[in-house]
Scaffold this active site. Sequence first.
Site, PDB file in Angstrom:
ATOM      1  N   ASP A  26       0.856  -1.192   0.000  1.00 27.17           N
ATOM      2  CA  ASP A  26       0.000   0.000   0.000  1.00 27.17           C
ATOM      3  C   ASP A  26       0.892   1.243   0.000  1.00 27.17           C
ATOM      4  OD1 ASP A  26      -1.844   2.005   0.497  1.00 27.17           O
ATOM      5  OD2 ASP A  26      -2.154   1.443   2.607  1.00 27.17           O
ATOM      6  N   ASN A  28      -0.290   4.507  -0.305  1.00 30.28           N
ATOM      7  CA  ASN A  28      -0.896   5.778   0.128  1.00 30.28           C
ATOM      8  C   ASN A  28      -1.583   5.704   1.481  1.00 30.28           C
ATOM      9  OD1 ASN A  28      -3.110   4.275  -0.528  1.00 30.28           O
ATOM     10  ND2 ASN A  28      -4.069   5.791  -1.858  1.00 30.28           N
ATOM     11  N   ASP A  30      -4.034   3.917   2.755  1.00 29.40           N
ATOM     12  CA  ASP A  30      -5.470   3.702   2.971  1.00 29.40           C
ATOM     13  C   ASP A  30      -5.780   2.261   3.397  1.00 29.40           C
ATOM     14  OD1 ASP A  30      -5.085   2.341   0.619  1.00 29.40           O
ATOM     15  OD2 ASP A  30      -6.590   3.432  -0.545  1.00 29.40           O
ATOM     16  N   ASP A  34      -1.909  -1.064  -3.753  1.00 29.93           N
ATOM     17  CA  ASP A  34      -2.180  -0.318  -4.983  1.00 29.93           C
ATOM     18  C   ASP A  34      -1.020  -0.481  -5.962  1.00 29.93           C
ATOM     19  OD1 ASP A  34      -0.213   1.474  -3.943  1.00 29.93           O
ATOM     20  OD2 ASP A  34      -1.799   2.360  -2.691  1.00 29.93           O
ATOM     21  N   ASP A 212     -10.195 -14.396 -17.273  1.00 30.99           N
ATOM     22  CA  ASP A 212     -11.055 -14.915 -16.217  1.00 30.99           C
ATOM     23  C   ASP A 212     -12.156 -15.798 -16.814  1.00 30.99           C
ATOM     24  OD1 ASP A 212     -11.831 -14.688 -13.349  1.00 30.99           O
ATOM     25  OD2 ASP A 212     -13.667 -13.834 -14.173  1.00 30.99           O
ATOM     26  N   GLU A 270      -8.076 -19.033 -17.618  1.00 35.04           N
ATOM     27  CA  GLU A 270      -8.503 -19.800 -16.444  1.00 35.04           C
ATOM     28  C   GLU A 270      -9.473 -20.856 -16.951  1.00 35.04           C
ATOM     29  OE1 GLU A 270     -10.750 -19.073 -12.166  1.00 35.04           O
ATOM     30  OE2 GLU A 270     -11.475 -18.101 -13.968  1.00 35.04           O
TER      31      GLU A 270
HETATM   32  C1  NOJ Z   1     -12.424 -16.471 -11.176  1.00 36.71           C
HETATM   33  C2  NOJ Z   1     -11.612 -15.537 -10.337  1.00 36.71           C
HETATM   34  O1  NOJ Z   1     -10.329 -16.069 -10.156  1.00 36.71           O
HETATM   35  C3  NOJ Z   1     -12.374 -15.350  -9.059  1.00 36.71           C
HETATM   36  O2  NOJ Z   1     -11.618 -14.681  -8.084  1.00 36.71           O
HETATM   37  C4  NOJ Z   1     -13.643 -14.613  -9.382  1.00 36.71           C
HETATM   38  O3  NOJ Z   1     -14.434 -14.503  -8.223  1.00 36.71           O
HETATM   39  C5  NOJ Z   1     -14.456 -15.340 -10.461  1.00 36.71           C
HETATM   40  N1  NOJ Z   1     -13.647 -15.801 -11.534  1.00 36.71           N
HETATM   41  C6  NOJ Z   1     -15.523 -14.434 -11.034  1.00 36.71           C
HETATM   42  O4  NOJ Z   1     -14.962 -13.455 -11.848  1.00 36.71           O
END
Ligand code: NOJ
Length: 535
Positions: A26, A28, A30, A34, A212, A270
């Site tokens: 981090d 800054n 908070d 980041d 993703d 993924e």
């Molecule tokens: C897979 C991601 O790795 C996970 O963290 C996320 O919650 C789901 N896809 C939905 O995007």
Amino acid sequence: MGAMTDPSPWWSRAVFYQVYPRSFRDSNGDGVGDLDGVTAGLDYLADLGVDALWLNPVTVSPMADHGYDVSDPRDIDPLFGGIEALDRLVAAAHERGIRITMDLVPNHTSSAHPWFAAALAAGPGSAQRARYLFRDGTGPGGVNPPNNWISIFGGPAWTRVVERDGAPGQWYLHLFDPEQPDLNWDNPEVFEDLEKTLRFWLDRGVDGFRIDVAHGMAKPPDLPDMQLAENKLLADMDSDPRFNHEGVHDIHRNIRAVLNDYPDAVAVGEVWVYDNAAFAAYLRPDELHLGFNFRLVRAEFGADEIRDAIENSLAAVALQDATPTWTLSNHDVEREVTRYGGGPLGLARARAMALVMLALPGVVFVYNGEELGLPNVDLPDEVLQDPVWERSDRTERGRDGCRVPLPWSGDAPPFGFSTTADTWLPMPADWASSTVERQLADPESTLHFFRRALRLRRDRSGVVGAELTGLSSEDGVLTVQTEGGLRCVLNAGAHPVDLPAGEVLLTSAPLQEHSPSLRSPRPGRLPPNAAAWVL
Ligand code: NOJ
């Protein structure tokens, strides 16, 4: 960067370091990590010896799922420092020869995305609704959801909206949180917009993407009911109509066609698909460059189980002559130290497994904190943030325990992660012994061990991480042999074992001396829950 004469791409044996930006550092005060924090940590990462970073989502988001709910895919959230912070990170990383890859979330948007707001406002049958999966309900007055799908986070995968006249209206699909409506990938506008996003970041100097839910996106047109038996994030989804629909491959071909305009760019998907042929289909030459193979994540700590995971991962990529990938953990799963038993045992096994993973050919992903040997954290109910907790009616604790901020220095939280002790997840006081500072001062630390392993993988590339010439498991001992003669021996059994003759490059734990009377030319004996590289 970009070796012009080397025919293999830069990523073909890269070590990627996964940064969970909320938790790395981090800058800054908070309490949330980041991008300037990541930039500040680049020298640490260069010393560790990583080739590239994968940043979990940093684009604009209400953070219902910590960035996987994207409301503007072409800007950086102010929480992470805005777009200038990303530019600074990319420039500083490239100066050190480290590539930057970003998370891309094409399956869904945030419900705060302007498209979704427009869909709600426009009403049933509109072009705006056609960007998502809106359907009428079933039963009298449409009171029941369109099918029986459930959300990966728990509860129904459908939410009913209120129409403009105040009456209960249509339902929309969300495989994850209700704040993550699924996009309709049959609508060409959806890909047109994704193409803009891909080019936007690649033109800015980003080196690629982690995609993703890369086995999601396409849905069967009739949205048939699912079997409700298994609904875990890690469940075997091969027969699940919510994922891995044939149409997904066209989407990947379209993405790849864009990436081909940027010859150095890489996409890793993924892909929670277990059948080897079905997994390999994502790695056809015109689809993804790489797919995450999660078999090592799922394997128990046992010689046969790990051999099976390695064998299948290699068999899958061999079907398409693609590059294997290896990972022991990420932001969605329990950290391996805890999975393997926790405490000193779990740590010993995690170090041993790191040697196995780093001996293998292809691409390796290290999740931030893995190099410090961090365990999962048991967090109290009141601090849990993962939507899984509430969505599962507080039956599943969710993934916060593997997302706790990294300890850098000092003797008490926030351990140099931030200047405030009020970090977004609390840090355990006993991480004082795991800080980067402490581990740098201890040559036997897990951090030094990772640095040595990564250096050997880079400097001795002809043997460490070379193609396999042998893989066997017997009596709790796994042996991986590579071209050039490296033997990686993992002792997952209950008794010390002899190592083969040769030079010991690295061990995950001290070897046990032979009794002096034996005068053995062999190295010492490998204790249980340890691994060694012998050349
Ligand atoms: C897979 C991601 O790795 C996970 O963290 C996320 O919650 C789901 N896809 C939905 O995007």
